[in-house]
Design a protein around this motif. Structure first.
Motif, PDB file in Angstrom:
ATOM      1  N   UNK A   1      73.341  37.708   8.794  1.00  0.00           N
ATOM      2  CA  UNK A   1      72.720  37.245  10.050  1.00  0.00           C
ATOM      3  C   UNK A   1      73.152  38.133  11.218  1.00  0.00           C
ATOM      4  N   UNK A   2      74.431  38.497  11.240  1.00  0.00           N
ATOM      5  CA  UNK A   2      74.918  39.384  12.293  1.00  0.00           C
ATOM      6  C   UNK A   2      74.188  40.719  12.235  1.00  0.00           C
ATOM      7  N   UNK A   3      74.092  41.282  11.039  1.00  0.00           N
ATOM      8  CA  UNK A   3      73.392  42.557  10.891  1.00  0.00           C
ATOM      9  C   UNK A   3      71.941  42.446  11.379  1.00  0.00           C
ATOM     10  N   UNK A   4      71.256  41.388  10.980  1.00  0.00           N
ATOM     11  CA  UNK A   4      69.869  41.210  11.411  1.00  0.00           C
ATOM     12  C   UNK A   4      69.733  41.111  12.915  1.00  0.00           C
ATOM     13  N   UNK A   5      70.652  40.381  13.548  1.00  0.00           N
ATOM     14  CA  UNK A   5      70.572  40.241  15.004  1.00  0.00           C
ATOM     15  C   UNK A   5      70.886  41.557  15.708  1.00  0.00           C
ATOM     16  N   UNK A   6      71.810  42.354  15.162  1.00  0.00           N
ATOM     17  CA  UNK A   6      72.100  43.663  15.762  1.00  0.00           C
ATOM     18  C   UNK A   6      70.866  44.552  15.686  1.00  0.00           C
ATOM     19  N   UNK A   7      70.187  44.547  14.542  1.00  0.00           N
ATOM     20  CA  UNK A   7      68.969  45.342  14.402  1.00  0.00           C
ATOM     21  C   UNK A   7      67.912  44.873  15.407  1.00  0.00           C
ATOM     22  N   UNK A   8      67.753  43.577  15.564  1.00  0.00           N
ATOM     23  CA  UNK A   8      66.694  43.028  16.417  1.00  0.00           C
ATOM     24  C   UNK A   8      66.991  43.208  17.906  1.00  0.00           C
ATOM     25  N   UNK A   9      68.274  43.128  18.277  1.00  0.00           N
ATOM     26  CA  UNK A   9      68.621  43.234  19.701  1.00  0.00           C
ATOM     27  C   UNK A   9      69.056  44.635  20.097  1.00  0.00           C
ATOM     28  N   UNK A  10      69.474  45.444  19.095  1.00  0.00           N
ATOM     29  CA  UNK A  10      69.954  46.794  19.399  1.00  0.00           C
ATOM     30  C   UNK A  10      71.322  46.817  20.047  1.00  0.00           C
ATOM     31  N   UNK A  11      72.069  45.706  19.910  1.00  0.00           N
ATOM     32  CA  UNK A  11      73.351  45.619  20.609  1.00  0.00           C
ATOM     33  C   UNK A  11      74.265  44.641  19.892  1.00  0.00           C
ATOM     34  N   UNK A  12      75.534  45.029  19.686  1.00  0.00           N
ATOM     35  CA  UNK A  12      76.506  44.093  19.138  1.00  0.00           C
ATOM     36  C   UNK A  12      76.791  42.966  20.115  1.00  0.00           C
ATOM     37  N   UNK A  13      76.837  43.310  21.391  1.00  0.00           N
ATOM     38  CA  UNK A  13      77.133  42.284  22.396  1.00  0.00           C
ATOM     39  C   UNK A  13      76.063  41.206  22.418  1.00  0.00           C
ATOM     40  N   UNK A  14      74.792  41.602  22.466  1.00  0.00           N
ATOM     41  CA  UNK A  14      73.714  40.613  22.515  1.00  0.00           C
ATOM     42  C   UNK A  14      73.607  39.852  21.195  1.00  0.00           C
ATOM     43  N   UNK A  15      73.861  40.533  20.084  1.00  0.00           N
ATOM     44  CA  UNK A  15      73.832  39.849  18.792  1.00  0.00           C
ATOM     45  C   UNK A  15      74.909  38.775  18.734  1.00  0.00           C
ATOM     46  N   UNK A  16      76.117  39.113  19.168  1.00  0.00           N
ATOM     47  CA  UNK A  16      77.217  38.147  19.141  1.00  0.00           C
ATOM     48  C   UNK A  16      76.923  36.968  20.066  1.00  0.00           C
ATOM     49  N   UNK A  17      76.392  37.248  21.250  1.00  0.00           N
ATOM     50  CA  UNK A  17      76.067  36.167  22.186  1.00  0.00           C
ATOM     51  C   UNK A  17      75.026  35.224  21.598  1.00  0.00           C
ATOM     52  N   UNK A  18      74.008  35.773  20.929  1.00  0.00           N
ATOM     53  CA  UNK A  18      72.943  34.941  20.380  1.00  0.00           C
ATOM     54  C   UNK A  18      73.431  34.074  19.223  1.00  0.00           C
TER      55      UNK A  18
END
Length: 311
Positions: A8-25
């Motif tokens: 899920x983390x990997x998918x969110x990083x791909x979708x947001x282009x950012x570790x920070x935004x992925x972690x926040x989401x």
């Protein structure tokens, strides 16, 4: 390592282009998200992402893994949704974005009923007229008016919104009452609405029979938010085309007067819009069905003016 969470983390990083935004989401510290991704790459023995100080990009191996991981996560979400929906107890966090006037006058007043039905859902309600990116902002669904332009999203029409041309009694006493839409081009002042996304002014559109007229009008004020637009009309700053559900109470109290009543504005479709991978979420499905009921009841309240809000 929690492999599902790492995916899920990997998918969110791909979708947001950012570790920070992925972690926040995902409501986790950035360090935890980074560690999970590192553990996933170690487990797979491939590099999924290219990282620089400026941006994160997916590798060819990462792109292939994302495609298959997304399908797997969607299947898991579908299985979970089927179970929770069968039990009638959807729960968890739901992120919804709604236009300001619809939120304040239709959605929020009806929320006590929503929580009576779904006490286990935590609703994060984003309010504003500026469009959001459902994927990168990790929003589950939005309610928006107008024709849809993003073909990759899924939408359900829940209502049609009518507009009514109005002005204050004081404005009409000072400036006269227009008899034809073209009079708004000369001798009258209009309040215009511009797109929060592009800044483009929306024309005032009038229809009668087969005749259609678009009027830009002479304006001193334009706004990009629904409640501010109504406030400007109530302040007597000009003639405005206001959503019927906003205008009708003020017309009933004599604070606003309908002008050009024989000329109608085309109905504006209202949709609940969501990403294709969210369509099986029990939370989203519960909210969509509930919102459709809310707008149907709003249409009934607007009777006998049936064009005000038609489900």
């Amino acid at each position: 390592m929690d492999q599902i969470q790492a995916m899920r983390v990997f998918g969110r990083v791909v979708e947001t282009g950012s570790f920070t935004r992925a972690a926040e989401s995902l409501d986790m510290p950035k360090g935890s998200a980074t560690k999970l991704l590192q553990q996933l790459e170690t487990r797979l023995k491939v590099k999924l992402l290219n990282r620089t100080t400026r941006r994160v990009t997916v590798t060819p191996d990462g792109a292939a893994y994302y495609e298959r991981a997304s399908r797997l996560l969607n299947d898991l979400d579908e299985m979970e949704a089927a179970m929770t929906l069968a039990q009638g107890k959807p729960g968890g966090r739901l992120r919804v974005d709604v236009g300001s006037s619809i939120a304040s006058q239709i959605i929020i007043p009806a929320l006590p009923d929503f929580y009576r039905r779904y006490p286990d859902i935590q609703l994060d309600l984003g309010v504003g007229d500026r469009p959001v990116d459902l994927i990168s902002d990790n929003v589950d669904c939005v309610i928006r008016g107008g024709e849809l332009t993003e073909q990759s999203l899924v939408a359900r029409r829940i209502a049609n919104m009518g507009l009514v041309s109005v002005a204050t009694p004081a404005y009409l006493a000072a400036n006269g009452t227009p008899r034809h839409p073209l009079e708004l081009e000369d001798g009258h002042t209009v309040i215009n609405f511009f797109s929060p996304r592009t800044g483009r002014l929306f024309p005032n559109v009038f229809e009668k029979g087969e005749e259609r007229i678009e009027v830009a009008g002479r304006h001193k004020l334009s706004v990009n938010e629904g409640n501010a637009y109504l406030a400007a009309a109530l302040a007597g700053l000009g003639i405005a085309q206001v959503a019927c559900f906003q205008a009708m109470p003020h017309i009933a109290r004599g604070e606003l007067v309908e002008v050009l009543p024989e000329w109608k504005h085309p109905l504006i479709p209202l949709h609940v819009v969501y990403p294709p991978n969210r369509h099986l979420s029990a939370r989203v499905r519960a909210f969509v069905e509930w919102a459709a009921e809310v707008f149907a009841k709003a249409a009934e309240r607007e009777q006998p003016r049936k064009e005000a809000l038609v489900a």
